[in-house]
Write a protein that holds these residues in place. Structure first.
Motif, short mmCIF file in Angstrom:
data_model
loop_
_atom_site.label_atom_id
_atom_site.label_comp_id
_atom_site.label_asym_id
_atom_site.label_seq_id
_atom_site.Cartn_x
_atom_site.Cartn_y
_atom_site.Cartn_z
N ASP A 232 -2.25 -35.84 -7.90
CA ASP A 232 -1.16 -35.18 -8.61
C ASP A 232 -0.85 -33.77 -8.11
O ASP A 232 -0.21 -32.99 -8.82
CB ASP A 232 -1.48 -35.12 -10.11
N ARG A 233 -1.32 -33.45 -6.91
CA ARG A 233 -1.09 -32.12 -6.36
C ARG A 233 -0.95 -32.19 -4.85
O ARG A 233 -1.51 -33.08 -4.21
CB ARG A 233 -2.23 -31.17 -6.71
N ILE A 234 -0.25 -31.20 -4.32
CA ILE A 234 -0.24 -30.99 -2.88
C ILE A 234 -0.69 -29.54 -2.67
O ILE A 234 -0.17 -28.62 -3.30
CB ILE A 234 1.15 -31.23 -2.26
N TYR A 235 -1.71 -29.38 -1.84
CA TYR A 235 -2.24 -28.06 -1.50
C TYR A 235 -1.76 -27.73 -0.09
O TYR A 235 -2.05 -28.48 0.86
CB TYR A 235 -3.77 -28.06 -1.54
N CYS A 236 -1.03 -26.65 0.05
CA CYS A 236 -0.45 -26.27 1.34
C CYS A 236 -1.07 -24.98 1.85
O CYS A 236 -1.31 -24.06 1.08
CB CYS A 236 1.05 -26.08 1.20
N VAL A 237 -1.27 -24.93 3.15
CA VAL A 237 -1.75 -23.73 3.80
C VAL A 237 -0.58 -23.16 4.61
O VAL A 237 0.01 -23.87 5.43
CB VAL A 237 -2.95 -24.02 4.72
N TYR A 238 -0.24 -21.91 4.35
CA TYR A 238 0.84 -21.23 5.03
C TYR A 238 0.34 -19.92 5.58
O TYR A 238 -0.60 -19.32 5.04
CB TYR A 238 1.98 -20.91 4.05
N GLN A 239 0.99 -19.45 6.63
CA GLN A 239 0.81 -18.10 7.11
C GLN A 239 2.13 -17.39 6.84
O GLN A 239 3.20 -17.95 7.10
CB GLN A 239 0.49 -18.06 8.60
N ALA A 240 2.05 -16.20 6.28
CA ALA A 240 3.27 -15.45 5.96
C ALA A 240 2.93 -13.97 5.87
O ALA A 240 1.77 -13.59 5.63
CB ALA A 240 3.85 -15.92 4.63
N THR A 241 3.95 -13.16 6.04
CA THR A 241 3.71 -11.72 5.95
C THR A 241 3.36 -11.28 4.54
O THR A 241 2.65 -10.30 4.36
CB THR A 241 4.93 -10.93 6.46
N PRO B 68 -1.28 -12.92 7.33
CA PRO B 68 -2.11 -13.43 6.23
C PRO B 68 -1.89 -14.93 6.00
O PRO B 68 -0.82 -15.47 6.26
CB PRO B 68 -1.63 -12.63 5.02
N LYS B 69 -2.94 -15.56 5.50
CA LYS B 69 -2.90 -16.98 5.18
C LYS B 69 -2.89 -17.14 3.66
O LYS B 69 -3.54 -16.37 2.95
CB LYS B 69 -4.14 -17.66 5.77
N PHE B 70 -2.16 -18.15 3.17
CA PHE B 70 -2.04 -18.41 1.74
C PHE B 70 -2.30 -19.88 1.45
O PHE B 70 -1.93 -20.75 2.24
CB PHE B 70 -0.64 -18.05 1.23
N LEU B 71 -2.91 -20.14 0.29
CA LEU B 71 -3.10 -21.49 -0.21
C LEU B 71 -2.18 -21.67 -1.40
O LEU B 71 -2.23 -20.88 -2.35
CB LEU B 71 -4.56 -21.72 -0.62
N ILE B 72 -1.32 -22.68 -1.34
CA ILE B 72 -0.35 -22.93 -2.40
C ILE B 72 -0.73 -24.23 -3.11
O ILE B 72 -0.96 -25.25 -2.45
CB ILE B 72 1.09 -23.06 -1.83
N GLU B 73 -0.82 -24.18 -4.42
CA GLU B 73 -1.06 -25.37 -5.23
C GLU B 73 0.26 -25.80 -5.84
O GLU B 73 0.91 -25.02 -6.54
CB GLU B 73 -2.07 -25.07 -6.33
N ALA C 182 5.58 -13.05 -1.38
CA ALA C 182 6.99 -13.19 -1.78
C ALA C 182 7.71 -14.19 -0.88
O ALA C 182 8.54 -14.97 -1.37
CB ALA C 182 7.69 -11.84 -1.75
N LEU C 183 7.40 -14.20 0.41
CA LEU C 183 8.03 -15.17 1.31
C LEU C 183 7.62 -16.59 0.98
O LEU C 183 8.42 -17.52 1.04
CB LEU C 183 7.66 -14.86 2.77
N VAL C 184 6.35 -16.77 0.62
CA VAL C 184 5.86 -18.10 0.24
C VAL C 184 6.61 -18.59 -1.01
O VAL C 184 7.08 -19.73 -1.07
CB VAL C 184 4.34 -18.07 -0.02
N ARG C 185 6.76 -17.72 -1.97
CA ARG C 185 7.47 -18.09 -3.19
C ARG C 185 8.96 -18.31 -2.93
O ARG C 185 9.58 -19.19 -3.53
CB ARG C 185 7.24 -17.03 -4.27
N VAL D 191 -0.33 -19.45 -6.00
CA VAL D 191 -0.35 -18.97 -4.62
C VAL D 191 -1.49 -17.97 -4.52
O VAL D 191 -1.52 -16.97 -5.23
CB VAL D 191 0.99 -18.28 -4.23
N ASP D 192 -2.45 -18.26 -3.64
CA ASP D 192 -3.61 -17.39 -3.45
C ASP D 192 -3.72 -16.99 -1.99
O ASP D 192 -3.59 -17.84 -1.09
CB ASP D 192 -4.91 -18.11 -3.85
N ARG D 193 -3.96 -15.71 -1.76
CA ARG D 193 -4.20 -15.26 -0.39
C ARG D 193 -5.62 -15.66 0.02
O ARG D 193 -6.57 -15.54 -0.76
CB ARG D 193 -4.03 -13.75 -0.30
N VAL D 194 -5.75 -16.15 1.22
CA VAL D 194 -7.05 -16.52 1.78
C VAL D 194 -7.59 -15.32 2.54
O VAL D 194 -6.93 -14.79 3.44
CB VAL D 194 -6.91 -17.73 2.73
N TYR D 195 -8.78 -14.88 2.17
CA TYR D 195 -9.39 -13.72 2.82
C TYR D 195 -10.42 -14.11 3.86
O TYR D 195 -10.65 -13.38 4.82
CB TYR D 195 -10.02 -12.79 1.78
N SER D 196 -11.05 -15.26 3.68
CA SER D 196 -12.06 -15.73 4.62
C SER D 196 -12.09 -17.24 4.62
O SER D 196 -11.71 -17.87 3.64
CB SER D 196 -13.47 -15.24 4.24
#
Length: 90
Positions: free
Chosen positions: A49-58, A2-7, A61-64, A77-82
Motif C-alpha cells: 500500500d505504499r511506494i517509497y521513492c529515493v530522489y536527489q534534489a537541492t 542531498p538525497k530524500f526518501l519519499i513515502e 521543496a523541489l521534491v514536494r 519526505v525525509d532527508r537521508v544523511y547516511s
C-alpha cells in the motif's frame, strides 16, 4: 546533491500491473523533465500500500513540488544523511 526518501501512501500499489507502473513512471519523468536538473529520481520500492521513492534534489521543496505537479502523494519526505550496509560493520 542531498538525497530524500519519499513515502507515498497508495492503497493497492502492490497490485499495480507493469502497465500501471510504466504509466506512473512516465508521468513522473515528464514532470521531472520540466523541472530541470535540480531534482532526479533514483529508484522506488513498491509495497502493498505504499511506494517509497529515493530522489536527489537541492531541497525538500523541489521534491514536494514534483509531487504536486505530478498529482502524486508525498505523505512523508525525509532527508537521508547516511547510508549503511553490512560493509559499514567492517
Amino acid at each position: 546533491m542531498p538525497k530524500f526518501l519519499i513515502e507515498r501512501n497508495i492503497p493497492g500499489a502492490g497490485k499495480f500491473t507493469p502497465s500501471d507502473l510504466k504509466a506512473i513512471s512516465q508521468k513522473s519523468c515528464g514532470v521531472l523533465g520540466s523541472m530541470g536538473p535540480d531534482i532526479q529520481w533514483v529508484h522506488s520500492y513498491v509495497t502493498d500500500d505504499r511506494i517509497y521513492c529515493v530522489y536527489q534534489a537541492t531541497d525538500e521543496a523541489l521534491v514536494r513540488r514534483h509531487a504536486e505537479l505530478g498529482g502524486f502523494p508525498a505523505d512523508r519526505v525525509d532527508r537521508v544523511y547516511s547510508v549503511i550496509d553490512p560493509a559499514t560493520a567492517e
